[in-house]
Design a protein around this motif. Structure first.
Motif, short mmCIF file in Angstrom:
data_model
loop_
_atom_site.label_atom_id
_atom_site.label_comp_id
_atom_site.label_asym_id
_atom_site.label_seq_id
_atom_site.Cartn_x
_atom_site.Cartn_y
_atom_site.Cartn_z
N PRO A 45 0.85 -1.20 0.00
CA PRO A 45 0.00 0.00 0.00
C PRO A 45 0.88 1.25 0.00
O PRO A 45 1.93 1.29 0.65
CB PRO A 45 -0.78 -0.13 1.31
CG PRO A 45 0.11 -0.93 2.20
CD PRO A 45 0.85 -1.88 1.30
N ASP B 94 -1.08 3.76 5.68
CA ASP B 94 -1.31 3.03 4.43
C ASP B 94 -2.58 3.53 3.77
O ASP B 94 -3.62 3.71 4.43
CB ASP B 94 -1.45 1.53 4.71
CG ASP B 94 -0.14 0.92 5.19
OD1 ASP B 94 0.91 1.56 5.00
OD2 ASP B 94 -0.16 -0.19 5.76
N SER B 95 -2.50 3.77 2.46
CA SER B 95 -3.69 4.14 1.70
C SER B 95 -4.23 2.90 0.99
O SER B 95 -3.65 1.81 1.09
CB SER B 95 -3.32 5.22 0.66
OG SER B 95 -2.51 4.65 -0.37
N ASP B 96 -5.34 3.07 0.28
CA ASP B 96 -5.89 1.92 -0.46
C ASP B 96 -5.36 1.88 -1.89
O ASP B 96 -5.83 1.09 -2.71
CB ASP B 96 -7.42 1.96 -0.46
CG ASP B 96 -7.98 3.23 -1.11
OD1 ASP B 96 -7.18 4.13 -1.40
OD2 ASP B 96 -9.20 3.31 -1.29
N ALA C 40 -3.94 9.02 -3.79
CA ALA C 40 -4.21 8.40 -2.48
C ALA C 40 -4.75 9.42 -1.49
O ALA C 40 -5.69 9.14 -0.73
CB ALA C 40 -2.93 7.76 -1.95
N LYS D 122 -8.32 10.09 -2.20
CA LYS D 122 -9.19 8.99 -1.76
C LYS D 122 -9.39 9.03 -0.25
O LYS D 122 -10.46 8.72 0.26
CB LYS D 122 -8.62 7.66 -2.21
CG LYS D 122 -8.74 7.41 -3.71
CD LYS D 122 -8.53 5.95 -4.06
CE LYS D 122 -8.81 5.68 -5.52
NZ LYS D 122 -8.82 4.26 -5.84
#
Length: 210
Positions: A94, A111-113, A195, A198
């Motif tokens: 990630p 951590d992003s998706d 990211a 989001k």
């Protein structure tokens, strides 16, 4: 001329052929006319007296160099059947982005998706001797360490020719079945911006749900 006796030009053709196993170029270097070189080269290789002389010269070369055909085939096989994953691993991770805690105002990386793939080069001490033999070079670049492998397609073709699997004019088609990556071509900064967007959208959705 006695039957089976080679001319000096035919002997020279064999000597030149042994350099690169290219009958056309050997004929040209031996002094045959270039426009007829391909036909003469192929014809020479079919003549019993030239085949006999060629076999004798190859035998002498093996004895002189102590390099046999089996040794060459084994080395070619190391290159031909090597794989990229012998030297690197591809890890999906990630993308980490900076996020501010609304309660404490402290910033930290989370951590992003958005996922990205990182290439990790294996340590040479973990590689086998056969795997190392297929490496052309290891060098430092401005982007880090780079490993260049020797030409796998060429090695496969040479092995195939030795085994009589390919005709000299048979093309080799290489097809890579690589799935489309929706993030392909984006820079790291663009991925981080995506990211962040989001995450903000996720925070907004969480606030609306609350």
């Amino acid at each position: 001329m006695a039957k089976g006796v080679l001319t000096e030009k035919q002997k020279l053709f064999v000597d030149e052929y042994l350099k690169d196993l290219n009958a056309t170029q050997a004929a040209i270097r031996a002094g045959y006319k270039e426009k007829n070189a391909r036909a003469i080269g192929c014809e020479n290789l079919t003549k019993p007296n030239i085949q006999e002389y060629l076999t004798e010269q190859m035998k002498k070369r093996e004895e002189r160099t102590e390099i046999t055909q089996d040794m060459i085939i084994k080395e070619l096989s190391k290159i031909a059947f090597s794989n990229a994953t012998d030297y690197v691993t591809v890890e999906t991770k990630p993308l980490k982005v900076l996020k501010k805690d609304p309660k404490t105002n402290e910033e930290s990386y989370v951590d992003s998706d958005v996922m990205y793939q990182d290439i990790i080069i294996k340590d040479t001490k973990d590689m086998t001797d056969d795997q190392k033999a297929a490496i052309g070079s290891i060098k430092h670049t401005k982007y880090g360490v780079a490993i260049d492998s020797l030409n796998k397609i060429e090695a496969l073709h040479l092995l195939g020719q030795h085994l009589g699997m390919f005709k000299s004019n048979q093309p080799i088609n290489v097809i890579n079945n690589i799935p489309d990556n929706p993030y392909n071509g984006l820079s790291v900064d663009e991925l981080k911006a995506l990211a962040q967007a989001k995450i903000k959208q996720g925070d907004k959705n969480a606030t609306d749900d609350g």
